[in-house]
Design a protein around this motif. Sequence first.
Motif: not given
Length: 407
Positions: A128, A130-131, A210-211, A216, A219
């Motif tokens: 991952g 940022n996620r 992770g945006r 994303h 979410k």
Amino acid sequence: MTVTQPDVSVVIGAYEAMPYLVECLASVEAQTIDPTRIEVIAVDDGSTDGTGEYLEEFAARAPMPVTVVRQENSGGPSGPRNVGLDKAAGRYVFFLDADDRLGPEALERMVAMADRAGTDVVLGRVEGVNRSAPKSMWGRTLERTDVFSSNIKFTLSAQKLFRRELLTRHGMRFDESLFTGEDALFTMEAYLRANGVSVIADHTCYYLVGRDDGKHVTKSGSYTLRFDSARALMELIAEHVPAGDRRDLLMVRPFVVTLLPQFGPRYLKDDEAVRRHKLELAKPLMAAYWSEGVARRLKVHERLRLHLVAEQRADLLEDVVEFVRAKKQAPALLEKGGRRLYLVYPHFRDRSAGVPDSVYLAGPREARAFPGYRETPVDSFLRRAVRRARRALPSRAGTPGGRAAAA
């Protein structure tokens, strides 16, 4: 001129993917596999941020064949993936999300693994950015395993290498009526139909990004869509696996990953009408698929919450969810000379609540964390026997230690 079949078709569904698309396509261009062995099929799903234009620029300069399809927005990821799959000509298909990126050598390693092992699905290690990313299935590289013998059921995203002949033979497509969890349905079906699954655990093949803009897909979506997703996955498992231990093993996934979070901390923020609706949506799923075999595979707090959901006990559920949200450690109660350990969550042995003691009984794996617990001789014997059996199974080309731990 003879046109050779590509080894792998990389299918990219893209919607409002800038600027993440830039690194995504750069990771495709940087792959070590010969460009003549791959093709890219990119579907712009009605973007307005320059995604379609950038895909066309990439197609004009890329060293491999690139097909760009531009269409009206379909409302979800299934449509673009199906369009790309219909156009794919490769022996294998890899679904790449436009905001993620491939790891170095990913395609070369995955195709080589599938060819060597003769398997229909290959999972490459995911990290991952940022996620969070799934972790439990990357213990070791496995040339051949299946969904019952490993933890692969806990990674049901579409970003895997699939043998296209498997998908064609069974007419497999992404369910366009689902707006979340559609990849879980597709991937679980592939696992169940596959002639073997391979796991590459020693090399990162995929970066899950992770945006920053919160767009994303994971979410998005209301709670009702989560129940739709859980129901579809449970129905698929039930269709392919007869009732019993193997079905219960797989049902753990939709119960814990999809259904249970609806009765986690967010439940405390729901108004009374939403809480009632969640229990109503869960009721038929619990009646059809909740079983002792599923329950005994869960941690106590998971089992307790789902038991209360099954019993429609909203009056008790809030206390338990609040206890879990506070991240408190439930006191342990040892009985039977330390061989039975209960975790004292709310309503334990409260006569007015009427929750059976068995719901609070910790399994050996959970109980071992508590001083004073004494595993029964039978449990200890079985645990040693399972370890010996795993060491005896082939992992890759004759080396011992082949199977990942079952969940």
